[in-house]
Design an enzyme around this catalytic site. Structure first.
Site, PDB file in Angstrom:
ATOM      1  N   CYS A  56      19.193 -17.608  -1.812  1.00 23.76           N
ATOM      2  CA  CYS A  56      17.779 -17.781  -1.490  1.00 23.76           C
ATOM      3  C   CYS A  56      17.076 -18.507  -2.637  1.00 23.76           C
ATOM      4  O   CYS A  56      17.184 -18.100  -3.793  1.00 23.76           O
ATOM      5  CB  CYS A  56      17.126 -16.421  -1.251  1.00 23.76           C
ATOM      6  SG  CYS A  56      15.381 -16.556  -0.768  1.00 23.76           S
ATOM      7  N   CYS A 103      13.710 -18.951  -2.772  1.00 19.03           N
ATOM      8  CA  CYS A 103      12.279 -18.630  -2.846  1.00 19.03           C
ATOM      9  C   CYS A 103      11.884 -18.183  -4.261  1.00 19.03           C
ATOM     10  O   CYS A 103      12.728 -17.810  -5.064  1.00 19.03           O
ATOM     11  CB  CYS A 103      11.902 -17.579  -1.809  1.00 19.03           C
ATOM     12  SG  CYS A 103      12.181 -15.869  -2.304  1.00 19.03           S
ATOM     13  N   CYS A 126      12.339 -13.868  -4.977  1.00 16.65           N
ATOM     14  CA  CYS A 126      13.604 -13.151  -5.151  1.00 16.65           C
ATOM     15  C   CYS A 126      14.067 -13.197  -6.607  1.00 16.65           C
ATOM     16  O   CYS A 126      13.942 -14.217  -7.279  1.00 16.65           O
ATOM     17  CB  CYS A 126      14.695 -13.750  -4.258  1.00 16.65           C
ATOM     18  SG  CYS A 126      14.576 -13.290  -2.529  1.00 16.65           S
TER      19      CYS A 126
END
Length: 191
Positions: A48, A50, A53
């Site tokens: 991930c 983003c 996170c």
């Protein structure tokens, strides 16, 4: 490329065990570690990009999976946990001393309510589900990554077998859309 994608991805992906029974996750404190017990394996494990996170130092991506909330328990030193951002949809619980994110929980109405988000690299056990895809790939640009090098990042992710998306995988996006459709009444609750 000088950047690490993630230690679980950089040198190829190790296949997990479909019958993996679970194990413990530990914070990085040298003693009195926060210990979280997971009963069973994770699902939808993925890289991930983003900005929310937790990522290992120097990595562009996190690796995060989900497990049913009822299959997660704090086994030791839970008093060291605090929510990182109380306004976020995913309430990420991190160790107050070392900063390691142990799990994220959704308490409000959300398509993924009932699932906890975890980082299996915090376990000393092998066999967890391997990453299945890479999500929110373009989000690393928002965190300062050079946009001209994105083709190289996507190529590296795909070379280890991870399809890349700038959201979540299509099945997870379908689950979000189905939840929204049911909530609005435009999709039958029986579907």
């Amino acid at each position: 490329m000088a950047h690490s994608l993630h230690p679980l991805v950089d040198n190829g992906i190790t296949k997990g065990d479909n019958n993996f029974p679970g194990g413990n996750l530990y914070c990085f404190c040298p003693q009195n570690k926060v210990t979280v017990t997971l009963k069973g394996n994770v699902a939808h494990n993925h890289a991930c990009g983003c900005s929310k996170c937790w990522k290992p130092s120097g990595a562009l991506f996190s690796v995060v999976g989900v497990i049913p909330k009822d299959n997660l328990s704090v086994a030791a030193n839970g008093d060291k946990l605090e929510i990182v951002d109380k306004g976020a949809a995913i309430q990420r619980y991190a160790c107050k001393q070392c900063g390691t994110h142990l799990f994220g929980r959704i308490e409000k109405d959300h398509p993924f309510k009932g699932l906890d988000f975890v980082h299996v690299e915090l376990s000393d056990k092998k066999g967890w589900q391997e990453p299945q895809f890479a999500g929110f790939v373009s989000s690393i640009i928002e965190q300062g990554f050079d946009p001209s090098k994105m083709d190289e990042v996507r190529s590296r992710l795909e070379s280890v077998g991870l399809k890349t998306y700038d959201a979540l995988s299509p099945p997870l996006m379908d689950a979000i859309a189905a939840h929204t459709g049911k909530k609005s009444g435009k999709l039958s609750a029986n579907l």
